[in-house]
Write a protein that holds these residues in place. Structure first.
Motif, PDB file in Angstrom:
ATOM      1  N   GLU A  42      -4.959  -6.500  -3.390  1.00  0.00           N
ATOM      2  CA  GLU A  42      -4.255  -5.609  -2.914  1.00  0.00           C
ATOM      3  C   GLU A  42      -5.156  -5.256  -1.611  1.00  0.00           C
ATOM      4  O   GLU A  42      -5.517  -4.151  -1.706  1.00  0.00           O
ATOM      5  CB  GLU A  42      -3.456  -4.542  -3.708  1.00  0.00           C
ATOM      6  CG  GLU A  42      -2.586  -3.959  -3.013  1.00  0.00           C
ATOM      7  CD  GLU A  42      -2.486  -2.316  -3.715  1.00  0.00           C
ATOM      8  OE1 GLU A  42      -3.244  -2.070  -4.725  1.00  0.00           O
ATOM      9  OE2 GLU A  42      -1.695  -1.624  -3.359  1.00  0.00           O
ATOM     10  N   LEU A  59       6.913  -1.480   6.557  1.00  0.00           N
ATOM     11  CA  LEU A  59       7.399  -3.100   5.867  1.00  0.00           C
ATOM     12  C   LEU A  59       8.153  -3.023   4.905  1.00  0.00           C
ATOM     13  O   LEU A  59       8.595  -2.014   4.370  1.00  0.00           O
ATOM     14  CB  LEU A  59       5.859  -3.459   5.137  1.00  0.00           C
ATOM     15  CG  LEU A  59       4.794  -3.503   6.186  1.00  0.00           C
ATOM     16  CD1 LEU A  59       3.132  -3.389   5.403  1.00  0.00           C
ATOM     17  CD2 LEU A  59       4.694  -4.802   6.830  1.00  0.00           C
ATOM     18  N   THR A  61       9.712  -2.984   1.549  1.00  0.00           N
ATOM     19  CA  THR A  61       8.909  -2.425   0.219  1.00  0.00           C
ATOM     20  C   THR A  61      10.060  -2.825  -1.061  1.00  0.00           C
ATOM     21  O   THR A  61       9.388  -2.789  -2.113  1.00  0.00           O
ATOM     22  CB  THR A  61       8.729  -1.106   0.328  1.00  0.00           C
ATOM     23  OG1 THR A  61       9.853  -0.288   0.212  1.00  0.00           O
ATOM     24  CG2 THR A  61       7.657  -0.641   1.394  1.00  0.00           C
ATOM     25  N   TYR A  66       4.956  -4.900  -0.925  1.00  0.00           N
ATOM     26  CA  TYR A  66       4.333  -4.432   0.087  1.00  0.00           C
ATOM     27  C   TYR A  66       4.457  -2.737  -0.383  1.00  0.00           C
ATOM     28  O   TYR A  66       5.571  -2.450  -1.030  1.00  0.00           O
ATOM     29  CB  TYR A  66       5.029  -4.399   1.581  1.00  0.00           C
ATOM     30  CG  TYR A  66       4.983  -5.396   2.126  1.00  0.00           C
ATOM     31  CD1 TYR A  66       3.562  -5.944   2.726  1.00  0.00           C
ATOM     32  CD2 TYR A  66       6.141  -6.354   2.322  1.00  0.00           C
ATOM     33  CE1 TYR A  66       3.652  -7.153   3.508  1.00  0.00           C
ATOM     34  CE2 TYR A  66       5.747  -7.710   2.848  1.00  0.00           C
ATOM     35  CZ  TYR A  66       4.657  -7.991   3.364  1.00  0.00           C
ATOM     36  OH  TYR A  66       4.507  -8.997   4.088  1.00  0.00           O
ATOM     37  N   VAL A  79      -0.702   1.511   3.999  1.00  0.00           N
ATOM     38  CA  VAL A  79       0.053   0.274   3.671  1.00  0.00           C
ATOM     39  C   VAL A  79      -0.716  -0.854   3.032  1.00  0.00           C
ATOM     40  O   VAL A  79      -2.226  -0.661   3.162  1.00  0.00           O
ATOM     41  CB  VAL A  79       0.477  -0.390   5.082  1.00  0.00           C
ATOM     42  CG1 VAL A  79       1.479   0.474   5.750  1.00  0.00           C
ATOM     43  CG2 VAL A  79      -0.694  -0.770   5.904  1.00  0.00           C
ATOM     44  N   SER A  80      -0.182  -1.477   2.050  1.00  0.00           N
ATOM     45  CA  SER A  80      -1.169  -2.386   1.266  1.00  0.00           C
ATOM     46  C   SER A  80       0.059  -3.395   1.071  1.00  0.00           C
ATOM     47  O   SER A  80       1.180  -3.352   1.127  1.00  0.00           O
ATOM     48  CB  SER A  80      -1.541  -1.975   0.121  1.00  0.00           C
ATOM     49  OG  SER A  80      -0.771  -1.381  -0.775  1.00  0.00           O
ATOM     50  N   SER A  81      -0.500  -4.651   0.575  1.00  0.00           N
ATOM     51  CA  SER A  81       0.226  -5.761   0.059  1.00  0.00           C
ATOM     52  C   SER A  81      -0.326  -6.581  -1.250  1.00  0.00           C
ATOM     53  O   SER A  81      -1.610  -6.631  -1.000  1.00  0.00           O
ATOM     54  CB  SER A  81       0.668  -6.820   1.095  1.00  0.00           C
ATOM     55  OG  SER A  81       1.242  -7.963   0.844  1.00  0.00           O
ATOM     56  N   SER A 150       5.493 -10.982  -0.771  1.00  0.00           N
ATOM     57  CA  SER A 150       4.107 -11.546  -0.284  1.00  0.00           C
ATOM     58  C   SER A 150       3.415 -12.108  -1.237  1.00  0.00           C
ATOM     59  O   SER A 150       2.235 -13.054  -0.957  1.00  0.00           O
ATOM     60  CB  SER A 150       3.568 -10.355   0.091  1.00  0.00           C
ATOM     61  OG  SER A 150       3.401  -9.297  -1.148  1.00  0.00           O
TER      62      SER A 150
END
Ligand code: CU
Length: 162
Positions: A42, A59, A61, A66, A79-81, A150
């Motif tokens: 992540e 993004l 979500t 995301y 933010v993260s993915s 993602s």
């Protein structure tokens, strides 16, 4: 050495490197058993609103892939993915493929490789190992249903070289 000779020398050196790379590929494929490690990770980034405004169009979500954190009391947003690393694996038809999924970030990742009948859950801190015969040519997904859009990978099965 004249300029033309130097150019030829550089060119033939490049060819040797290219040939060595191809020879290396065929060497690793000869065994027919291929093993890869794929990490569930992540990547994360953030800023404070005095430096960078919170994104006007954050993004998507809804699918869990995301994560967006609104500015906190200090104005920090993140933010993260969730992704697979690597997200593309290349093998040859007929290879016995072992994928070792390692859970690093995220509690668990319910995953399917439907083309090869594999369903499993990757848990944080654990290795989940699946082995199957790559007996179909094509591009096949390895998909975590908890983190879309993602967390999709591709297993690419090339035709066997003669
Ligand atoms: Cu996941």
């Amino acid at each position: 050495m004249g300029n033309a000779s130097k150019a030829r020398a550089r060119c033939s050196a490049a060819i040797v490197i290219a040939c060595a790379a191809v020879a290396g590929m065929s060497g690793s494929a000869e065994a027919g058993k291929r093993t890869f490690t794929i990490l569930a990770i992540e990547p994360k980034g953030g800023a404070t609103i005095d430096k960078e405004p919170f994104p006007a169009q954050p993004l998507p979500t809804a699918g869990g892939g995301y994560v967006v954190r609104q500015p906190d009391q200090n104005g920090r947003w993140e933010v993260s993915s969730y992704v697979w690393q690597p997200s593309q694996i290349v093998v040859e038809e007929g290879d016995e493929v072992t994928l070792e999924f390692a859970g690093i970030n995220g509690k668990e990742h319910p995953t399917t490789i439907s083309a090869f009948g594999q369903t499993f859950t990757v848990k944080r801190g654990a290795l989940t190992r699946v082995t199957f015969l790559a007996d179909n040519i094509g591009i096949f997904g390895f998909v975590c249903s908890a983190h879309q859009p993602s967390m999709n990978g591709e297993l690419i099965v090339l035709p066997k070289r003669k």
